[in-house]
Design a protein around this motif. Structure first.
Motif, PDB file in Angstrom:
ATOM      1  N   VAL A 229      52.018  39.066  40.908  1.00  7.58           N
ATOM      2  CA  VAL A 229      51.512  40.251  40.153  1.00  7.58           C
ATOM      3  C   VAL A 229      51.979  41.557  40.459  1.00  7.58           C
ATOM      4  O   VAL A 229      52.147  42.424  39.386  1.00  7.58           O
ATOM      5  CB  VAL A 229      50.068  40.103  39.951  1.00  7.58           C
ATOM      6  CG1 VAL A 229      49.250  41.620  39.395  1.00  7.58           C
ATOM      7  CG2 VAL A 229      49.403  39.123  39.007  1.00  7.58           C
TER       8      VAL A 229
ATOM      9  N   ARG B  21      46.222  46.000  35.824  1.00  8.09           N
ATOM     10  CA  ARG B  21      45.856  45.260  34.386  1.00  8.09           C
ATOM     11  C   ARG B  21      45.352  44.097  34.582  1.00  8.09           C
ATOM     12  O   ARG B  21      44.676  43.830  33.634  1.00  8.09           O
ATOM     13  CB  ARG B  21      47.294  45.464  33.625  1.00  8.09           C
ATOM     14  CG  ARG B  21      47.614  47.028  33.955  1.00  8.09           C
ATOM     15  CD  ARG B  21      49.197  47.013  32.947  1.00  8.09           C
ATOM     16  NE  ARG B  21      49.049  47.049  31.286  1.00  8.09           N
ATOM     17  CZ  ARG B  21      49.874  46.990  30.834  1.00  8.09           C
ATOM     18  NH1 ARG B  21      51.441  46.371  30.657  1.00  8.09           N
ATOM     19  NH2 ARG B  21      49.062  46.571  29.066  1.00  8.09           N
ATOM     20  N   VAL B  22      45.329  43.258  36.029  1.00  8.18           N
ATOM     21  CA  VAL B  22      44.171  42.222  35.907  1.00  8.18           C
ATOM     22  C   VAL B  22      43.362  42.353  37.094  1.00  8.18           C
ATOM     23  O   VAL B  22      44.056  42.967  38.396  1.00  8.18           O
ATOM     24  CB  VAL B  22      45.534  41.540  36.739  1.00  8.18           C
ATOM     25  CG1 VAL B  22      45.164  39.731  37.143  1.00  8.18           C
ATOM     26  CG2 VAL B  22      47.262  41.085  36.165  1.00  8.18           C
TER      27      VAL B  22
ATOM     28  N   ARG C  41      42.603  38.124  40.914  1.00  6.91           N
ATOM     29  CA  ARG C  41      43.924  37.592  41.444  1.00  6.91           C
ATOM     30  C   ARG C  41      42.965  36.410  42.335  1.00  6.91           C
ATOM     31  O   ARG C  41      41.904  37.322  43.799  1.00  6.91           O
ATOM     32  CB  ARG C  41      45.074  37.897  42.168  1.00  6.91           C
ATOM     33  CG  ARG C  41      46.079  38.587  40.377  1.00  6.91           C
ATOM     34  CD  ARG C  41      46.816  39.667  41.713  1.00  6.91           C
ATOM     35  NE  ARG C  41      46.334  40.712  41.954  1.00  6.91           N
ATOM     36  CZ  ARG C  41      46.300  41.963  42.842  1.00  6.91           C
ATOM     37  NH1 ARG C  41      47.578  40.981  43.939  1.00  6.91           N
ATOM     38  NH2 ARG C  41      45.886  42.534  43.383  1.00  6.91           N
TER      39      ARG C  41
ATOM     40  N   LEU D 262      41.491  39.524  32.235  1.00 14.05           N
ATOM     41  CA  LEU D 262      42.554  39.015  33.139  1.00 14.05           C
ATOM     42  C   LEU D 262      42.633  37.852  34.587  1.00 14.05           C
ATOM     43  O   LEU D 262      42.003  38.794  35.452  1.00 14.05           O
ATOM     44  CB  LEU D 262      43.734  39.762  32.789  1.00 14.05           C
ATOM     45  CG  LEU D 262      44.556  40.150  31.643  1.00 14.05           C
ATOM     46  CD1 LEU D 262      44.660  41.419  30.992  1.00 14.05           C
ATOM     47  CD2 LEU D 262      45.357  39.304  31.150  1.00 14.05           C
TER      48      LEU D 262
ATOM     49  N   LEU E   3      52.123  44.522  37.701  1.00 10.66           N
ATOM     50  CA  LEU E   3      51.171  44.274  37.211  1.00 10.66           C
ATOM     51  C   LEU E   3      49.332  44.657  37.825  1.00 10.66           C
ATOM     52  O   LEU E   3      47.922  44.299  37.370  1.00 10.66           O
ATOM     53  CB  LEU E   3      50.905  43.132  35.851  1.00 10.66           C
ATOM     54  CG  LEU E   3      51.845  43.007  35.375  1.00 10.66           C
ATOM     55  CD1 LEU E   3      52.396  40.787  34.970  1.00 10.66           C
ATOM     56  CD2 LEU E   3      51.904  43.637  34.009  1.00 10.66           C
TER      57      LEU E   3
ATOM     58  N   LEU F 118      54.167  36.362  33.291  1.00 12.44           N
ATOM     59  CA  LEU F 118      52.675  37.394  33.302  1.00 12.44           C
ATOM     60  C   LEU F 118      52.545  38.818  32.595  1.00 12.44           C
ATOM     61  O   LEU F 118      51.720  38.982  32.004  1.00 12.44           O
ATOM     62  CB  LEU F 118      53.119  37.370  34.441  1.00 12.44           C
ATOM     63  CG  LEU F 118      52.444  36.410  35.724  1.00 12.44           C
ATOM     64  CD1 LEU F 118      51.873  36.389  36.489  1.00 12.44           C
ATOM     65  CD2 LEU F 118      50.754  36.080  35.312  1.00 12.44           C
ATOM     66  N   THR F 119      54.228  39.171  31.817  1.00 17.48           N
ATOM     67  CA  THR F 119      53.963  40.345  31.464  1.00 17.48           C
ATOM     68  C   THR F 119      53.213  40.091  30.094  1.00 17.48           C
ATOM     69  O   THR F 119      52.417  41.291  29.256  1.00 17.48           O
ATOM     70  CB  THR F 119      55.210  41.292  31.179  1.00 17.48           C
ATOM     71  OG1 THR F 119      55.351  41.565  32.773  1.00 17.48           O
ATOM     72  CG2 THR F 119      55.102  42.885  31.105  1.00 17.48           C
TER      73      THR F 119
ATOM     74  N   VAL G 299      49.450  39.334  29.757  1.00 18.61           N
ATOM     75  CA  VAL G 299      48.846  40.679  29.745  1.00 18.61           C
ATOM     76  C   VAL G 299      48.372  40.909  29.606  1.00 18.61           C
ATOM     77  O   VAL G 299      47.147  41.664  28.691  1.00 18.61           O
ATOM     78  CB  VAL G 299      49.481  40.918  31.547  1.00 18.61           C
ATOM     79  CG1 VAL G 299      48.581  42.223  31.649  1.00 18.61           C
ATOM     80  CG2 VAL G 299      49.317  39.899  32.617  1.00 18.61           C
ATOM     81  N   GLU G 300      49.736  41.880  28.495  1.00 14.33           N
ATOM     82  CA  GLU G 300      49.840  42.474  27.479  1.00 14.33           C
ATOM     83  C   GLU G 300      48.646  42.099  25.984  1.00 14.33           C
ATOM     84  O   GLU G 300      47.791  42.779  26.048  1.00 14.33           O
ATOM     85  CB  GLU G 300      50.888  42.997  26.580  1.00 14.33           C
ATOM     86  CG  GLU G 300      51.865  43.912  27.931  1.00 14.33           C
ATOM     87  CD  GLU G 300      53.623  43.620  27.889  1.00 14.33           C
ATOM     88  OE1 GLU G 300      53.743  43.439  26.721  1.00 14.33           O
ATOM     89  OE2 GLU G 300      54.540  44.373  28.633  1.00 14.33           O
TER      90      GLU G 300
END
Length: 425
Positions: free
Chosen positions: A230, A238-239, A242, A211, A235, A197-198, A201-202
Protein backbone atom coordinates in the motif's frame (compact mmCIF):
# COMPACT_ATOMS: atom_id res chain seq x y z
CA UNK A 1 -5.42 -52.49 8.56
CA UNK A 2 -5.68 -49.77 11.19
CA UNK A 3 -4.64 -46.26 10.20
CA UNK A 4 -2.68 -43.90 12.41
CA UNK A 5 -5.81 -42.33 13.90
CA UNK A 6 -7.48 -45.62 14.74
CA UNK A 7 -4.30 -46.77 16.50
CA UNK A 8 -4.20 -43.60 18.61
CA UNK A 9 -7.88 -44.01 19.52
CA UNK A 10 -7.36 -47.62 20.50
CA UNK A 11 -4.42 -46.78 22.75
CA UNK A 12 -5.98 -43.85 24.58
CA UNK A 13 -8.53 -43.67 27.40
CA UNK A 14 -12.09 -43.02 26.31
CA UNK A 15 -13.81 -39.85 27.46
CA UNK A 16 -17.50 -38.96 27.57
CA UNK A 17 -19.44 -40.20 24.54
CA UNK A 18 -20.32 -37.51 22.05
CA UNK A 19 -23.99 -36.99 21.20
CA UNK A 20 -25.06 -38.08 17.73
CA UNK A 21 -25.09 -34.60 16.16
CA UNK A 22 -21.37 -34.20 16.95
CA UNK A 23 -20.35 -37.84 16.47
CA UNK A 24 -21.83 -37.81 12.97
CA UNK A 25 -19.56 -34.95 11.94
CA UNK A 26 -16.47 -36.63 13.37
CA UNK A 27 -17.34 -39.93 11.69
CA UNK A 28 -17.88 -38.16 8.38
CA UNK A 29 -14.37 -36.71 8.56
CA UNK A 30 -12.75 -40.10 9.13
CA UNK A 31 -14.94 -41.92 6.59
CA UNK A 32 -15.07 -39.36 3.78
CA UNK A 33 -11.71 -37.61 4.04
CA UNK A 34 -9.31 -39.97 5.80
CA UNK A 35 -10.82 -43.20 4.50
CA UNK A 36 -11.88 -42.26 0.98
CA UNK A 37 -10.08 -39.12 -0.19
CA UNK A 38 -6.80 -39.93 1.61
CA UNK A 39 -7.00 -43.75 1.46
CA UNK A 40 -6.33 -44.07 5.19
CA UNK A 41 -3.36 -41.71 5.20
CA UNK A 42 -3.29 -37.98 5.85
CA UNK A 43 -2.84 -35.26 3.27
CA UNK A 44 -1.04 -33.00 5.74
CA UNK A 45 1.39 -35.58 7.11
CA UNK A 46 3.98 -37.05 4.82
CA UNK A 47 7.63 -37.89 5.43
CA UNK A 48 9.76 -36.56 8.26
CA UNK A 49 12.34 -34.09 6.87
CA UNK A 50 15.94 -35.28 6.88
CA UNK A 51 18.96 -33.13 7.76
CA UNK A 52 19.40 -32.00 4.14
CA UNK A 53 15.73 -31.16 3.56
CA UNK A 54 14.75 -27.81 2.04
CA UNK A 55 11.92 -26.26 4.05
CA UNK A 56 9.57 -24.19 1.90
CA UNK A 57 6.65 -24.36 4.31
CA UNK A 58 7.61 -21.54 6.67
CA UNK A 59 6.33 -17.97 6.38
CA UNK A 60 9.67 -16.67 7.68
CA UNK A 61 10.30 -15.01 4.31
CA UNK A 62 13.19 -12.84 5.51
CA UNK A 63 14.89 -15.71 7.37
CA UNK A 64 15.05 -13.81 10.67
CA UNK A 65 13.48 -16.27 13.13
CA UNK A 66 16.94 -16.95 14.58
CA UNK A 67 18.38 -13.47 14.14
CA UNK A 68 20.72 -12.83 17.12
CA UNK A 69 19.52 -9.25 17.71
CA UNK A 70 15.92 -10.42 17.99
CA UNK A 71 16.69 -13.42 20.16
CA UNK A 72 18.87 -11.28 22.47
CA UNK A 73 16.08 -8.74 22.93
CA UNK A 74 13.58 -11.49 23.76
CA UNK A 75 15.98 -13.27 26.12
CA UNK A 76 16.82 -10.09 28.00
CA UNK A 77 13.12 -9.35 28.38
CA UNK A 78 12.33 -12.79 29.74
CA UNK A 79 15.13 -12.48 32.27
CA UNK A 80 14.04 -9.05 33.47
CA UNK A 81 10.26 -9.07 33.01
CA UNK A 82 9.19 -12.71 32.98
CA UNK A 83 5.71 -12.99 31.52
CA UNK A 84 4.70 -9.58 32.83
CA UNK A 85 1.21 -8.65 33.91
CA UNK A 86 -1.40 -10.77 32.13
CA UNK A 87 -4.39 -8.60 31.40
CA UNK A 88 -6.64 -7.29 28.66
CA UNK A 89 -5.29 -4.34 26.69
CA UNK A 90 -8.18 -2.15 27.82
CA UNK A 91 -6.31 -1.66 31.11
CA UNK A 92 -3.13 -0.30 29.51
CA UNK A 93 -2.38 3.43 29.51
CA UNK A 94 0.41 5.88 30.11
CA UNK A 95 4.05 4.89 29.67
CA UNK A 96 3.74 1.27 28.50
CA UNK A 97 5.98 -0.83 26.19
CA UNK A 98 3.08 -2.17 24.13
CA UNK A 99 1.67 1.30 23.52
CA UNK A 100 5.14 2.55 22.58
CA UNK A 101 5.45 -0.33 20.11
CA UNK A 102 2.09 0.58 18.58
CA UNK A 103 3.48 4.08 17.99
CA UNK A 104 6.54 2.57 16.34
CA UNK A 105 4.45 0.32 14.08
CA UNK A 106 2.43 3.40 13.07
CA UNK A 107 5.63 5.13 11.97
CA UNK A 108 6.83 1.97 10.24
CA UNK A 109 3.54 1.63 8.31
CA UNK A 110 3.25 5.37 7.58
CA UNK A 111 -0.06 5.67 9.44
CA UNK A 112 -1.40 7.88 12.20
CA UNK A 113 -1.81 5.01 14.67
CA UNK A 114 -1.71 1.25 14.92
CA UNK A 115 -3.20 -1.49 17.08
CA UNK A 116 -1.39 -4.64 18.15
CA UNK A 117 -3.52 -7.77 18.42
CA UNK A 118 -2.95 -11.33 19.57
CA UNK A 119 -2.81 -12.63 15.98
CA UNK A 120 -3.61 -11.69 12.41
CA UNK A 121 -6.82 -13.67 12.80
CA UNK A 122 -7.82 -11.58 15.82
CA UNK A 123 -6.93 -8.39 13.95
CA UNK A 124 -9.13 -9.26 10.97
CA UNK A 125 -12.11 -10.64 12.85
CA UNK A 126 -12.00 -7.83 15.39
CA UNK A 127 -11.68 -5.12 12.75
CA UNK A 128 -14.54 -6.26 10.53
CA UNK A 129 -16.76 -6.86 13.55
CA UNK A 130 -16.00 -3.27 14.64
CA UNK A 131 -16.78 -1.50 11.35
CA UNK A 132 -19.60 -3.51 9.74
CA UNK A 133 -23.19 -4.07 10.84
CA UNK A 134 -25.94 -6.40 9.58
CA UNK A 135 -26.97 -3.58 7.23
CA UNK A 136 -23.48 -3.16 5.75
CA UNK A 137 -22.63 -4.73 2.40
CA UNK A 138 -19.10 -6.11 2.59
CA UNK A 139 -17.39 -6.66 -0.76
CA UNK A 140 -14.74 -9.33 -0.45
CA UNK A 141 -12.41 -10.86 -3.00
CA UNK A 142 -13.37 -14.51 -3.37
CA UNK A 143 -9.81 -15.53 -2.41
CA UNK A 144 -9.54 -13.31 0.68
CA UNK A 145 -8.20 -14.94 3.83
CA UNK A 146 -10.68 -16.97 5.89
CA UNK A 147 -10.21 -14.68 8.90
CA UNK A 148 -11.73 -11.84 6.88
CA UNK A 149 -14.76 -13.96 6.02
CA UNK A 150 -15.05 -14.86 9.72
CA UNK A 151 -15.02 -11.17 10.58
CA UNK A 152 -17.93 -10.60 8.20
CA UNK A 153 -19.81 -13.46 9.84
CA UNK A 154 -19.06 -12.09 13.33
CA UNK A 155 -20.47 -8.70 12.30
CA UNK A 156 -23.62 -10.32 10.92
CA UNK A 157 -22.95 -8.37 7.74
CA UNK A 158 -23.82 -9.32 4.18
CA UNK A 159 -20.83 -10.83 2.36
CA UNK A 160 -20.82 -10.01 -1.36
CA UNK A 161 -17.99 -11.77 -3.19
CA UNK A 162 -16.38 -10.41 -6.33
CA UNK A 163 -14.21 -12.25 -8.82
CA UNK A 164 -10.58 -12.58 -7.86
CA UNK A 165 -8.58 -9.44 -8.67
CA UNK A 166 -11.45 -8.07 -10.79
CA UNK A 167 -11.95 -4.37 -10.01
CA UNK A 168 -14.62 -4.05 -12.72
CA UNK A 169 -16.72 -6.79 -11.14
CA UNK A 170 -16.24 -5.08 -7.77
CA UNK A 171 -17.60 -1.86 -9.26
CA UNK A 172 -20.68 -3.62 -10.63
CA UNK A 173 -21.35 -5.22 -7.25
CA UNK A 174 -21.11 -1.86 -5.46
CA UNK A 175 -23.41 -0.15 -7.97
CA UNK A 176 -25.93 -2.94 -7.42
CA UNK A 177 -25.79 -3.00 -3.60
CA UNK A 178 -24.54 0.42 -2.47
CA UNK A 179 -21.53 1.72 -0.52
CA UNK A 180 -19.97 -0.56 2.07
CA UNK A 181 -16.66 -2.13 3.04
CA UNK A 182 -14.19 -3.43 0.42
CA UNK A 183 -11.80 -6.15 1.58
CA UNK A 184 -8.78 -7.52 -0.30
CA UNK A 185 -5.39 -9.09 0.39
CA UNK A 186 -2.38 -7.31 -1.10
CA UNK A 187 -0.74 -10.70 -1.75
CA UNK A 188 -2.99 -13.76 -1.69
CA UNK A 189 -1.65 -16.53 0.52
CA UNK A 190 -3.05 -19.40 -1.51
CA UNK A 191 -1.47 -18.72 -4.91
CA UNK A 192 0.81 -15.70 -4.42
CA UNK A 193 -1.08 -13.44 -6.81
CA UNK A 194 -0.97 -9.69 -6.18
CA UNK A 195 -4.07 -7.55 -5.90
CA UNK A 196 -4.41 -4.74 -8.46
CA UNK A 197 -4.52 -2.37 -5.51
CA UNK A 198 -4.62 0.91 -7.40
CA UNK A 199 -7.68 -0.12 -9.42
CA UNK A 200 -9.44 -1.60 -6.38
CA UNK A 201 -8.77 1.49 -4.25
CA UNK A 202 -9.94 3.85 -7.00
CA UNK A 203 -13.15 1.84 -7.37
CA UNK A 204 -13.79 1.87 -3.63
CA UNK A 205 -13.08 5.58 -3.23
CA UNK A 206 -15.29 6.44 -6.21
CA UNK A 207 -18.25 4.74 -4.53
CA UNK A 208 -17.65 5.98 -0.98
CA UNK A 209 -16.53 2.66 0.50
CA UNK A 210 -14.30 1.84 3.45
CA UNK A 211 -11.15 0.08 2.27
CA UNK A 212 -9.45 -2.77 4.15
CA UNK A 213 -6.23 -4.34 2.85
CA UNK A 214 -4.71 -7.39 4.50
CA UNK A 215 -0.93 -7.02 4.07
CA UNK A 216 0.07 -10.19 5.89
CA UNK A 217 2.23 -11.37 2.98
CA UNK A 218 3.63 -8.00 1.92
CA UNK A 219 4.37 -6.16 5.18
CA UNK A 220 8.09 -6.54 5.78
CA UNK A 221 8.82 -7.96 2.32
CA UNK A 222 7.61 -5.10 0.09
CA UNK A 223 7.72 -1.34 0.02
CA UNK A 224 10.19 1.24 1.36
CA UNK A 225 11.78 -0.17 4.49
CA UNK A 226 9.32 -3.07 4.33
CA UNK A 227 6.28 -0.81 4.84
CA UNK A 228 4.14 -2.89 2.47
CA UNK A 229 2.54 -2.65 -0.95
CA UNK A 230 0.00 0.00 0.00
CA UNK A 231 2.83 2.39 0.87
CA UNK A 232 4.88 1.29 -2.15
CA UNK A 233 2.00 2.26 -4.44
CA UNK A 234 1.33 5.59 -2.70
CA UNK A 235 -2.10 4.55 -1.42
CA UNK A 236 -1.65 4.90 2.35
CA UNK A 237 -3.78 8.07 2.54
CA UNK A 238 -6.67 6.38 0.67
CA UNK A 239 -6.81 3.01 2.44
CA UNK A 240 -8.63 3.28 5.76
CA UNK A 241 -7.27 0.12 7.38
CA UNK A 242 -4.36 -2.21 6.78
CA UNK A 243 -4.00 -5.44 8.72
CA UNK A 244 -1.24 -8.01 8.93
CA UNK A 245 -0.34 -11.22 10.66
CA UNK A 246 3.12 -10.74 12.14
CA UNK A 247 3.65 -14.52 11.96
CA UNK A 248 4.94 -14.08 8.39
CA UNK A 249 7.88 -11.80 7.58
CA UNK A 250 8.11 -10.70 11.23
CA UNK A 251 8.41 -14.32 12.43
CA UNK A 252 6.37 -13.48 15.55
CA UNK A 253 3.00 -14.31 17.04
CA UNK A 254 0.87 -11.18 16.78
CA UNK A 255 -1.25 -9.07 14.44
CA UNK A 256 -1.39 -5.37 13.62
CA UNK A 257 -3.92 -2.87 12.27
CA UNK A 258 -3.08 0.58 10.85
CA UNK A 259 -5.74 3.18 11.55
CA UNK A 260 -6.43 6.68 12.82
CA UNK A 261 -5.79 7.65 16.45
CA UNK A 262 -9.53 8.11 17.02
CA UNK A 263 -10.31 4.63 15.69
CA UNK A 264 -7.54 3.10 17.82
CA UNK A 265 -9.32 4.21 20.98
CA UNK A 266 -12.70 3.06 19.66
CA UNK A 267 -11.40 -0.39 18.62
CA UNK A 268 -9.88 -1.25 21.97
CA UNK A 269 -13.23 -0.83 23.69
CA UNK A 270 -15.48 -2.30 20.98
CA UNK A 271 -13.59 -5.24 19.43
CA UNK A 272 -14.39 -8.52 21.14
CA UNK A 273 -10.91 -10.06 20.57
CA UNK A 274 -9.32 -6.89 22.00
CA UNK A 275 -11.51 -6.79 25.09
CA UNK A 276 -11.57 -10.48 25.95
CA UNK A 277 -7.96 -11.52 25.27
CA UNK A 278 -4.75 -10.79 27.15
CA UNK A 279 -2.15 -8.52 25.58
CA UNK A 280 1.17 -9.57 24.12
CA UNK A 281 3.85 -10.77 26.54
CA UNK A 282 6.86 -8.54 27.32
CA UNK A 283 9.34 -10.72 25.39
CA UNK A 284 7.04 -10.66 22.34
CA UNK A 285 6.95 -6.87 22.48
CA UNK A 286 10.74 -6.65 22.84
CA UNK A 287 11.23 -9.11 19.98
CA UNK A 288 8.92 -7.20 17.64
CA UNK A 289 10.64 -3.92 18.45
CA UNK A 290 13.99 -5.47 17.53
CA UNK A 291 12.46 -7.06 14.42
CA UNK A 292 11.38 -3.70 13.03
CA UNK A 293 14.98 -2.50 13.37
CA UNK A 294 16.29 -5.57 11.54
CA UNK A 295 13.76 -5.25 8.71
CA UNK A 296 14.47 -1.55 8.25
CA UNK A 297 18.24 -2.00 8.40
CA UNK A 298 18.79 -5.20 6.40
CA UNK A 299 17.11 -4.33 3.12
CA UNK A 300 19.15 -7.00 1.31
CA UNK A 301 16.76 -9.60 2.72
CA UNK A 302 13.80 -8.15 0.80
CA UNK A 303 15.84 -7.94 -2.40
CA UNK A 304 16.99 -11.55 -1.99
CA UNK A 305 13.45 -12.84 -1.41
CA UNK A 306 12.18 -11.20 -4.59
CA UNK A 307 15.22 -12.28 -6.63
CA UNK A 308 14.86 -15.89 -5.46
CA UNK A 309 11.12 -15.88 -6.13
CA UNK A 310 11.50 -14.35 -9.58
CA UNK A 311 14.02 -17.02 -10.56
CA UNK A 312 11.84 -19.88 -9.30
CA UNK A 313 8.68 -18.51 -10.92
CA UNK A 314 10.37 -18.22 -14.28
CA UNK A 315 11.95 -21.68 -14.11
CA UNK A 316 8.78 -23.49 -13.01
CA UNK A 317 6.67 -21.71 -15.60
CA UNK A 318 9.16 -22.82 -18.22
CA UNK A 319 8.69 -26.42 -17.04
CA UNK A 320 4.96 -26.21 -17.73
CA UNK A 321 3.59 -25.50 -14.24
CA UNK A 322 0.61 -23.15 -14.09
CA UNK A 323 1.46 -20.75 -11.25
CA UNK A 324 -1.91 -18.99 -11.48
CA UNK A 325 -0.47 -15.51 -11.75
CA UNK A 326 1.93 -15.67 -8.80
CA UNK A 327 4.00 -12.49 -8.63
CA UNK A 328 5.39 -12.88 -5.13
CA UNK A 329 7.38 -15.14 -2.84
CA UNK A 330 4.42 -17.56 -2.67
CA UNK A 331 4.44 -20.15 -5.46
CA UNK A 332 1.63 -22.70 -5.75
CA UNK A 333 1.64 -25.96 -7.69
CA UNK A 334 -2.08 -26.63 -8.16
CA UNK A 335 -2.41 -30.39 -8.53
CA UNK A 336 -6.21 -30.42 -8.20
CA UNK A 337 -7.68 -33.41 -6.38
CA UNK A 338 -6.48 -34.39 -2.94
CA UNK A 339 -5.27 -37.76 -4.27
CA UNK A 340 -3.08 -35.99 -6.85
CA UNK A 341 -1.81 -33.63 -4.18
CA UNK A 342 -0.71 -36.50 -1.95
CA UNK A 343 1.14 -37.91 -4.96
CA UNK A 344 2.81 -34.53 -5.56
CA UNK A 345 3.70 -34.13 -1.89
CA UNK A 346 5.30 -37.58 -1.75
CA UNK A 347 7.23 -37.01 -4.98
CA UNK A 348 8.71 -33.73 -3.71
CA UNK A 349 9.39 -34.95 -0.19
CA UNK A 350 11.18 -38.04 -1.51
CA UNK A 351 13.62 -35.53 -3.06
CA UNK A 352 13.93 -33.52 0.15
CA UNK A 353 11.60 -30.66 -0.87
CA UNK A 354 9.03 -29.84 1.83
CA UNK A 355 6.25 -27.37 1.08
CA UNK A 356 2.76 -26.79 2.50
CA UNK A 357 -0.34 -28.68 1.38
CA UNK A 358 -3.42 -26.50 0.88
CA UNK A 359 -6.78 -28.19 0.42
CA UNK A 360 -10.44 -27.48 1.22
CA UNK A 361 -11.49 -25.40 3.11
CA UNK A 362 -8.31 -23.38 2.40
CA UNK A 363 -8.97 -23.90 -1.32
CA UNK A 364 -11.99 -24.67 -3.45
CA UNK A 365 -12.90 -28.33 -3.85
CA UNK A 366 -10.56 -30.16 -6.25
CA UNK A 367 -8.14 -27.23 -6.37
CA UNK A 368 -5.71 -28.52 -3.76
CA UNK A 369 -2.07 -27.53 -4.13
CA UNK A 370 1.44 -27.56 -2.76
CA UNK A 371 2.61 -24.10 -1.72
CA UNK A 372 6.29 -23.25 -1.86
CA UNK A 373 7.25 -20.27 0.31
CA UNK A 374 10.47 -18.68 -0.93
CA UNK A 375 12.81 -17.15 1.65
CA UNK A 376 15.95 -15.06 1.77
CA UNK A 377 18.39 -17.77 2.85
CA UNK A 378 17.89 -20.00 -0.21
CA UNK A 379 21.12 -20.30 -2.17
CA UNK A 380 21.35 -20.55 -5.95
CA UNK A 381 22.30 -24.20 -5.60
CA UNK A 382 19.22 -24.89 -3.49
CA UNK A 383 16.99 -23.09 -5.98
CA UNK A 384 18.39 -25.24 -8.77
CA UNK A 385 17.72 -28.31 -6.65
CA UNK A 386 14.05 -27.32 -6.37
CA UNK A 387 13.84 -26.78 -10.13
CA UNK A 388 15.49 -30.12 -10.89
CA UNK A 389 13.09 -31.91 -8.53
CA UNK A 390 10.05 -30.27 -10.14
CA UNK A 391 11.42 -31.19 -13.56
CA UNK A 392 12.04 -34.82 -12.62
CA UNK A 393 8.56 -35.49 -11.20
CA UNK A 394 6.42 -34.06 -14.00
CA UNK A 395 5.51 -37.40 -15.56
CA UNK A 396 5.17 -39.26 -12.25
CA UNK A 397 2.66 -36.72 -10.87
CA UNK A 398 0.73 -36.45 -14.15
CA UNK A 399 1.40 -32.74 -14.65
CA UNK A 400 -0.01 -32.79 -18.18
CA UNK A 401 -3.36 -34.01 -16.85
CA UNK A 402 -3.79 -31.51 -14.03
CA UNK A 403 -6.83 -29.27 -14.44
CA UNK A 404 -4.59 -26.23 -13.88
CA UNK A 405 -2.37 -27.35 -16.77
CA UNK A 406 -5.38 -27.77 -19.05
CA UNK A 407 -6.58 -24.29 -18.11
CA UNK A 408 -3.18 -22.85 -18.97
CA UNK A 409 -3.21 -24.55 -22.37
CA UNK A 410 -6.71 -23.25 -23.06
CA UNK A 411 -6.00 -19.71 -21.88
CA UNK A 412 -2.29 -18.93 -21.60
CA UNK A 413 -1.59 -16.73 -18.60
CA UNK A 414 1.01 -13.98 -18.90
CA UNK A 415 3.31 -14.25 -15.91
CA UNK A 416 3.77 -10.84 -14.28
CA UNK A 417 7.48 -10.61 -13.58
CA UNK A 418 8.67 -7.81 -11.37
CA UNK A 419 12.13 -6.31 -11.43
CA UNK A 420 13.92 -7.91 -8.45
CA UNK A 421 13.98 -4.80 -6.24
CA UNK A 422 10.94 -2.97 -7.59
CA UNK A 423 8.85 -3.28 -4.42
CA UNK A 424 11.64 -4.20 -2.05
CA UNK A 425 13.47 -0.91 -1.70
Amino acid sequence: MQNHFEEKTASGAEGASLPEFVATRVTSYFDDRVGKAWAGGHIMRGRQPGPDALHLSSNDYLSISKHPDILRAMSDSIQSEGNGLLMSGIFLHGDNPLLALEDRFARFMRSEASILCQSGYAANTGLIQSIATPETPVYVDMMAHMSLWEGIRAAGAKAIAFSHNDAEHLGRQIRRNGPGVVIVDSVYSTNGSMCPLTAVVETGVEHGCVLVVDESHSLGTHGPGGAGLVVALGLADRVHFRTASLAKAFAARAGVISCSARFQEYFKFESRPAIFSSTLLPHEIAGLDATISVIERESWRRVKVESNAQYLRAQLTGLGYNLNGSASQIIALESGTEQRTILLRDALESRGIFGSVFCAPATAQNRALMRLSVHASLTQGQLRRIVHACEAIREAVGLADWASTRRMRATPVAVAELEPAKYAA
